[in-house]
Motif scaffolding. Sequence first.
Motif, PDB file in Angstrom:
ATOM      1  N   LEU A 171      10.725  -3.750  -6.170  1.00  0.00           N
ATOM      2  CA  LEU A 171      10.190  -2.772  -4.677  1.00  0.00           C
ATOM      3  C   LEU A 171       9.683  -1.996  -5.168  1.00  0.00           C
ATOM      4  N   CYS A 172       9.318  -1.540  -3.802  1.00  0.00           N
ATOM      5  CA  CYS A 172       7.951  -1.188  -3.984  1.00  0.00           C
ATOM      6  C   CYS A 172       8.192  -0.060  -3.205  1.00  0.00           C
ATOM      7  N   ALA A 173       8.706   1.588  -3.287  1.00  0.00           N
ATOM      8  CA  ALA A 173       9.549   2.560  -2.585  1.00  0.00           C
ATOM      9  C   ALA A 173       8.896   3.656  -3.413  1.00  0.00           C
ATOM     10  N   PRO A 174       9.681   4.980  -2.212  1.00  0.00           N
ATOM     11  CA  PRO A 174       9.160   6.155  -2.872  1.00  0.00           C
ATOM     12  C   PRO A 174      10.233   6.425  -4.686  1.00  0.00           C
ATOM     13  N   LEU A 175       9.677   7.289  -4.740  1.00  0.00           N
ATOM     14  CA  LEU A 175      11.347   7.949  -5.936  1.00  0.00           C
ATOM     15  C   LEU A 175      11.927   8.135  -5.382  1.00  0.00           C
ATOM     16  N   HIS A 198       1.018  -1.257  -0.436  1.00  0.00           N
ATOM     17  CA  HIS A 198       0.112  -0.332  -0.139  1.00  0.00           C
ATOM     18  C   HIS A 198       0.703   0.952   0.039  1.00  0.00           C
ATOM     19  N   PHE A 199       0.327   2.026  -0.734  1.00  0.00           N
ATOM     20  CA  PHE A 199       0.940   3.421  -0.502  1.00  0.00           C
ATOM     21  C   PHE A 199       0.495   4.439  -0.562  1.00  0.00           C
ATOM     22  N   ASP A 200       1.557   6.410  -0.500  1.00  0.00           N
ATOM     23  CA  ASP A 200       0.675   6.590  -0.158  1.00  0.00           C
ATOM     24  C   ASP A 200       1.741   7.992  -1.254  1.00  0.00           C
ATOM     25  N   ILE A 201       1.582   8.660  -2.662  1.00  0.00           N
ATOM     26  CA  ILE A 201       2.338   9.329  -3.217  1.00  0.00           C
ATOM     27  C   ILE A 201       1.966  10.749  -3.187  1.00  0.00           C
ATOM     28  N   SER A 202       1.540  11.311  -1.959  1.00  0.00           N
ATOM     29  CA  SER A 202       1.425  13.222  -1.883  1.00  0.00           C
ATOM     30  C   SER A 202       2.560  13.028  -1.940  1.00  0.00           C
ATOM     31  N   ARG A 203       3.501  12.996  -1.248  1.00  0.00           N
ATOM     32  CA  ARG A 203       5.381  13.180  -1.233  1.00  0.00           C
ATOM     33  C   ARG A 203       6.190  13.066  -2.773  1.00  0.00           C
ATOM     34  N   ALA A 204       6.128  12.165  -2.637  1.00  0.00           N
ATOM     35  CA  ALA A 204       6.520  11.079  -3.861  1.00  0.00           C
ATOM     36  C   ALA A 204       5.890  10.408  -4.341  1.00  0.00           C
ATOM     37  N   PRO A 205       6.646  10.027  -5.766  1.00  0.00           N
ATOM     38  CA  PRO A 205       5.583   9.192  -6.585  1.00  0.00           C
ATOM     39  C   PRO A 205       6.280   8.056  -6.275  1.00  0.00           C
ATOM     40  N   ASP A 247       9.259  -1.910 -14.308  1.00  0.00           N
ATOM     41  CA  ASP A 247       9.879  -0.974 -14.144  1.00  0.00           C
ATOM     42  C   ASP A 247       8.466   0.291 -14.108  1.00  0.00           C
ATOM     43  N   ALA A 248       7.903  -0.012 -13.624  1.00  0.00           N
ATOM     44  CA  ALA A 248       7.359   1.225 -12.946  1.00  0.00           C
ATOM     45  C   ALA A 248       7.364   2.776 -12.298  1.00  0.00           C
ATOM     46  N   VAL A 249       6.462   3.825 -12.702  1.00  0.00           N
ATOM     47  CA  VAL A 249       6.035   5.142 -11.770  1.00  0.00           C
ATOM     48  C   VAL A 249       4.831   5.153 -12.089  1.00  0.00           C
ATOM     49  N   VAL A 250       4.245   5.059 -10.191  1.00  0.00           N
ATOM     50  CA  VAL A 250       2.601   5.308 -10.699  1.00  0.00           C
ATOM     51  C   VAL A 250       3.136   7.051  -9.531  1.00  0.00           C
ATOM     52  N   ALA A 251       2.577   7.858 -10.492  1.00  0.00           N
ATOM     53  CA  ALA A 251       2.656   9.007  -9.875  1.00  0.00           C
ATOM     54  C   ALA A 251       1.496  10.449 -10.156  1.00  0.00           C
ATOM     55  N   GLN A 266       3.098  14.947 -10.697  1.00  0.00           N
ATOM     56  CA  GLN A 266       4.535  14.378 -10.754  1.00  0.00           C
ATOM     57  C   GLN A 266       4.663  14.029 -11.980  1.00  0.00           C
ATOM     58  N   VAL A 267       4.628  13.644 -12.877  1.00  0.00           N
ATOM     59  CA  VAL A 267       4.295  12.467 -14.339  1.00  0.00           C
ATOM     60  C   VAL A 267       4.839  13.909 -14.792  1.00  0.00           C
ATOM     61  N   ALA A 268       4.533  14.845 -14.943  1.00  0.00           N
ATOM     62  CA  ALA A 268       5.037  16.239 -15.807  1.00  0.00           C
ATOM     63  C   ALA A 268       6.530  16.544 -14.934  1.00  0.00           C
ATOM     64  N   GLN A 269       6.580  16.368 -14.243  1.00  0.00           N
ATOM     65  CA  GLN A 269       7.637  16.819 -13.287  1.00  0.00           C
ATOM     66  C   GLN A 269       8.625  15.776 -14.233  1.00  0.00           C
ATOM     67  N   ILE A 270       8.007  14.609 -14.068  1.00  0.00           N
ATOM     68  CA  ILE A 270       9.386  13.326 -14.627  1.00  0.00           C
ATOM     69  C   ILE A 270       9.179  13.442 -15.931  1.00  0.00           C
ATOM     70  N   ARG A 271       8.334  13.989 -17.037  1.00  0.00           N
ATOM     71  CA  ARG A 271       8.609  13.506 -17.893  1.00  0.00           C
ATOM     72  C   ARG A 271       9.678  15.375 -17.947  1.00  0.00           C
ATOM     73  N   LYS A 272       9.681  16.340 -17.677  1.00  0.00           N
ATOM     74  CA  LYS A 272      10.758  16.902 -17.510  1.00  0.00           C
ATOM     75  C   LYS A 272      12.182  16.880 -17.667  1.00  0.00           C
ATOM     76  N   ALA A 273      12.454  16.336 -16.820  1.00  0.00           N
ATOM     77  CA  ALA A 273      13.709  15.171 -16.718  1.00  0.00           C
ATOM     78  C   ALA A 273      13.682  14.111 -15.797  1.00  0.00           C
ATOM     79  N   PRO A 274      13.756  12.902 -16.388  1.00  0.00           N
ATOM     80  CA  PRO A 274      13.495  11.505 -16.760  1.00  0.00           C
ATOM     81  C   PRO A 274      14.404  11.522 -15.618  1.00  0.00           C
ATOM     82  N   GLY A 275      15.838  11.257 -15.762  1.00  0.00           N
ATOM     83  CA  GLY A 275      16.407  10.847 -15.792  1.00  0.00           C
ATOM     84  C   GLY A 275      17.032   9.519 -15.828  1.00  0.00           C
ATOM     85  N   ALA A 276      17.995   8.725 -15.821  1.00  0.00           N
ATOM     86  CA  ALA A 276      18.708   7.970 -16.582  1.00  0.00           C
ATOM     87  C   ALA A 276      18.082   6.734 -16.442  1.00  0.00           C
ATOM     88  N   THR A 277      17.559   6.882 -14.962  1.00  0.00           N
ATOM     89  CA  THR A 277      17.011   5.061 -14.453  1.00  0.00           C
ATOM     90  C   THR A 277      15.535   5.249 -15.082  1.00  0.00           C
TER      91      THR A 277
END
Length: 197
Positions: free
Chosen positions: A190-194, A87-94, A132-136, A140-151
Amino acid sequence: MNRLTYAALTGLIGAALLHIIIILALPNFTGKDAYTRIKAAGPSHRFIVLPDSVDTTADKPANGQAEGSDQMALSNVDPFLKGAVCHFDISRAPLRLYAPAGPSFWSMAVYDASSNEVFSMNDRTSVGGDLDAVVATPAQVAQIRKAPGATLTQSILVEYRGTTGYVVLRTMVPAPSFSPQARAFLDEALCAPLTED
């Protein structure tokens, strides 16, 4: 006119009685939904491997409910599938979901707090068989798409409109000899905050 009054009065009394029964029965149903049970099973942002189902038919009382039957709902009831929940809470981080390719078929589903399926995928629809997925959230998705990072270049971005929910990860165990590999796959998932790189 007398029949109409009788029908209206009977309908009002029946409706009142039905509402009273529902209100009195409500405490028996609250807190027994899937999200609440998963939250009670362990800490957030971590896959919790579900135990195998145990036959408790001998211990069941007359009402058919086993002692501690709330926990029975969180178990592997299919001998050919092993599962884990997070279970998760993505209010602070994806949320980052990652697991290397499993020994056999695997599937992952994201649910909101009301148990509505939001997204699902399996090893056939993933990149290279890896989870390999990110739930956001949309922001948060808009921020990730601006600079996705190598990983995150191969990650699947899941736009999630809420902030709380849960993930169910399952893997197939076609024979008992595959059980250790399936358990290792679920343990390593892995199920952890990004975290920012």
